[in-house]
Design a protein around this motif. Sequence first.
Motif, PDB file in Angstrom:
ATOM      1  N   ALA A  19       3.708  -0.590 -10.340  1.00  0.00           N
ATOM      2  CA  ALA A  19       3.700   0.780 -11.032  1.00  0.00           C
ATOM      3  C   ALA A  19       3.899   0.463 -12.528  1.00  0.00           C
ATOM      4  O   ALA A  19       4.351  -0.424 -13.057  1.00  0.00           O
ATOM      5  CB  ALA A  19       5.075   1.287 -10.689  1.00  0.00           C
ATOM      6  N   TRP A  26       6.020  -0.827  -6.662  1.00  0.00           N
ATOM      7  CA  TRP A  26       4.689  -1.075  -6.370  1.00  0.00           C
ATOM      8  C   TRP A  26       4.126   0.228  -5.896  1.00  0.00           C
ATOM      9  O   TRP A  26       4.762   1.100  -5.326  1.00  0.00           O
ATOM     10  CB  TRP A  26       4.510  -2.202  -5.264  1.00  0.00           C
ATOM     11  N   VAL A  27       2.863   0.535  -6.300  1.00  0.00           N
ATOM     12  CA  VAL A  27       2.226   1.783  -5.919  1.00  0.00           C
ATOM     13  C   VAL A  27       0.991   1.326  -4.981  1.00  0.00           C
ATOM     14  O   VAL A  27       0.412   0.683  -5.040  1.00  0.00           O
ATOM     15  CB  VAL A  27       1.564   2.345  -7.205  1.00  0.00           C
ATOM     16  N   HIS A  29      -2.168   3.239  -2.823  1.00  0.00           N
ATOM     17  CA  HIS A  29      -2.914   4.163  -3.163  1.00  0.00           C
ATOM     18  C   HIS A  29      -4.165   4.120  -2.205  1.00  0.00           C
ATOM     19  O   HIS A  29      -5.055   3.187  -2.268  1.00  0.00           O
ATOM     20  CB  HIS A  29      -3.774   4.061  -4.454  1.00  0.00           C
ATOM     21  N   ILE A  36      -1.089   8.664  -2.558  1.00  0.00           N
ATOM     22  CA  ILE A  36      -0.255   7.650  -3.150  1.00  0.00           C
ATOM     23  C   ILE A  36       1.099   7.343  -2.809  1.00  0.00           C
ATOM     24  O   ILE A  36       1.666   8.640  -2.236  1.00  0.00           O
ATOM     25  CB  ILE A  36      -0.429   7.892  -4.598  1.00  0.00           C
ATOM     26  N   SER A  37       1.649   6.364  -2.413  1.00  0.00           N
ATOM     27  CA  SER A  37       3.084   6.142  -2.299  1.00  0.00           C
ATOM     28  C   SER A  37       3.647   5.041  -2.839  1.00  0.00           C
ATOM     29  O   SER A  37       2.799   4.285  -3.523  1.00  0.00           O
ATOM     30  CB  SER A  37       3.217   6.195  -0.654  1.00  0.00           C
ATOM     31  N   GLN A  38       4.895   4.541  -2.819  1.00  0.00           N
ATOM     32  CA  GLN A  38       5.427   3.477  -3.559  1.00  0.00           C
ATOM     33  C   GLN A  38       6.350   2.622  -2.746  1.00  0.00           C
ATOM     34  O   GLN A  38       6.957   3.281  -1.592  1.00  0.00           O
ATOM     35  CB  GLN A  38       6.154   3.914  -5.036  1.00  0.00           C
ATOM     36  N   ALA A  45       4.892  -0.744  -0.398  1.00  0.00           N
ATOM     37  CA  ALA A  45       4.004   0.214  -0.656  1.00  0.00           C
ATOM     38  C   ALA A  45       2.907   0.361   0.019  1.00  0.00           C
ATOM     39  O   ALA A  45       2.358   1.611   0.117  1.00  0.00           O
ATOM     40  CB  ALA A  45       3.393  -0.336  -2.230  1.00  0.00           C
TER      41      ALA A  45
END
Length: 141
Positions: A19, A26-27, A29, A36-38, A45
């Motif tokens: 991120a 961390w992202v 995608h 998107i999530s993390q 992620a």
Amino acid sequence: MEKLDKSLVFTSSIVVAPAEDIAGMWVGHCLNFDVISQGSNPNEAFEAVIEAVAMAVLDDLDAGLDPRERPSAPAEDWALLVDAMKHGQKVRLSDVKADSRNVVLATQATFVFEHPMQDHDGFKPFTMPSDTALINQQAAA
């Protein structure tokens, strides 16, 4: 999207990177669905974005919408994927350290949505995630 009897199958491209604005995060995608999530490491992620995509697709299906009509990620995000695919080296997601910086991981996940054989409506998701990714150490964040 492929339709197999009572199943829907999607193969999607996923980019995972540190991120930019939250240290240690961390992202993930999913570019095909722009979801998107993390997580606190690359694996988290990846798993979080898998779950988020499953929920988004199920919401679409429940609403009678075609998940393929969701907008895709912006061109600059696809460029990260292309760069990692061209210049990356193959690694296991679990081998990437959570404190890695200036790293872009590119991988794919196959989503399978099974329509139950019983008389109730709805699809149930399961995924067949990849355990490897392409890592690009030189990609700009």
